[in-house]
Enzyme design. Structure first.
Site, short mmCIF file in Angstrom:
data_model
loop_
_atom_site.label_atom_id
_atom_site.label_comp_id
_atom_site.label_asym_id
_atom_site.label_seq_id
_atom_site.Cartn_x
_atom_site.Cartn_y
_atom_site.Cartn_z
N THR A 63 45.23 49.99 43.80
CA THR A 63 44.54 48.87 43.16
C THR A 63 43.25 49.36 42.51
OG1 THR A 63 43.52 46.70 43.50
CG2 THR A 63 43.32 48.25 45.30
N ASN A 82 40.96 47.01 42.13
CA ASN A 82 40.11 45.89 42.50
C ASN A 82 39.23 46.26 43.71
OD1 ASN A 82 39.09 43.52 43.61
ND2 ASN A 82 40.84 42.30 42.93
N HIS A 84 37.00 44.53 45.16
CA HIS A 84 36.92 43.44 46.15
C HIS A 84 37.95 43.68 47.26
CE1 HIS A 84 34.30 40.69 43.95
NE2 HIS A 84 35.01 40.93 42.87
N ASP A 109 50.52 42.39 45.58
CA ASP A 109 50.43 41.42 44.50
C ASP A 109 50.29 40.06 45.16
OD1 ASP A 109 50.31 41.26 41.68
OD2 ASP A 109 52.20 40.16 41.68
N GLY A 166 38.12 35.15 42.46
CA GLY A 166 39.32 34.43 42.01
C GLY A 166 39.22 32.93 42.25
N LYS A 186 37.07 34.95 56.35
CA LYS A 186 38.23 34.94 55.45
C LYS A 186 39.26 35.97 55.90
CE LYS A 186 39.71 35.61 50.69
NZ LYS A 186 39.39 36.13 49.36
P1 IMP Z 1 46.28 40.30 42.70
O1 IMP Z 1 47.72 40.41 42.44
O2 IMP Z 1 45.94 40.55 44.13
O3 IMP Z 1 45.43 41.10 41.75
O4 IMP Z 1 45.86 38.80 42.50
C1 IMP Z 1 46.11 38.12 41.29
C2 IMP Z 1 45.08 37.05 41.11
O5 IMP Z 1 45.17 36.10 42.18
C3 IMP Z 1 43.62 37.53 41.12
O6 IMP Z 1 43.21 37.91 39.84
C4 IMP Z 1 42.88 36.31 41.59
O7 IMP Z 1 42.65 35.44 40.53
C5 IMP Z 1 43.90 35.67 42.53
N1 IMP Z 1 43.62 36.08 43.92
C6 IMP Z 1 44.19 37.08 44.64
N2 IMP Z 1 43.69 37.13 45.87
C7 IMP Z 1 42.78 36.14 45.96
C8 IMP Z 1 41.92 35.70 46.99
O8 IMP Z 1 41.86 36.22 48.12
N3 IMP Z 1 41.14 34.66 46.67
C9 IMP Z 1 41.14 34.04 45.47
N4 IMP Z 1 41.92 34.43 44.47
C10 IMP Z 1 42.73 35.47 44.71
#
Ligand code: IMP
Length: 192
Positions: A7, A9, A11, A68, A149, A171
């Protein structure tokens, strides 16, 4: 054991690092010198997680996992789901996505939703999947400033505050990603 979390990310790395035991050396993509975007072109969370972990494994032949996540809202037939990151369009901000959800949810009384995370782990060439989810409700306006997010508009069941009003530790105790990660870690611990 070296294990790459595929990742970009930060965060997520920050959330997950305290959960990983010291016997595993968790590496980020930047730790292995990868700074591009990994393709995510599948139509399911499982497909995208798998695409990302395969991409890194194929390139570096290193054990790795990818996740994901999607916010699945009942009244919107599972949207934004796999499109959660770019719900309001390519390059949109978290705020744009929140605005779109709140707009679509105007006047809707069924506010049931869940965050769902799927992890694909590739270990010595074999793939394993892990899933975690947390049920909750979509609020009618933003609450709180922490997290990222959709956190400010998601209130998990049995709580009266949003994810964005919780500490990271709070969380982590209940989140979709923690649940999926715990399953992953339990599995990894059985291998030792
Ligand atoms: P990813 O696949 O983990 O990158 O998540 C896709 C999208 O879902 C992110 O860009 C956020 O907008 C949303 N998202 C994922 N995890 C969280 C969370 O823990 N809290 C809030 N939004 C999240």
């Amino acid at each position: 054991m070296k294990l790459v979390f595929a990742t970009n990310n930060q965060h997520k790395i920050k959330e997950i690092s305290p959960l990983i035991q010291s016997s595993f050396q968790l590496l980020s993509l930047s730790d292995i010198g990868f700074s591009e975007e990994i393709p995510e072109t599948q139509l399911t969370l499982e497909g995208n997680a798998s695409q990302k972990s395969h991409f890194i494994f194929d390139k570096y032949t290193i054990n790795c996992f990818a996740d994901d996540t999607g916010l699945e809202i009942d009244a919107l037939e599972g949207e934004p789901g796999v499109f959660s990151a770019r719900y309001a369009g390519e390059g949109c901000s978290f705020q744009d996505n929140i605005d779109k959800v709140l707009f679509k949810m105007q006047g809707i009384t069924n506010r049931e939703a869940r965050f769902r995370t799927v992890i694909s782990l590739i270990l010595d060439g074999t793939e394993y999947f892990f899933e975690g989810f947390v049920k909750g409700k979509i609020l009618t306006e933003k609450h709180g400033n922490d997290g990222f997010g959709y956190d400010p508009i998601f209130m998990p069941v049995n709580f009266n505050i949003s994810f964005a009003e919780m500490t990271l530790a709070q969380k982590n105790k209940i989140s979709h990603r923690s649940m999926a990660m715990e399953k992953l870690i339990r599995f990894l611990n059985t291998l030792k």
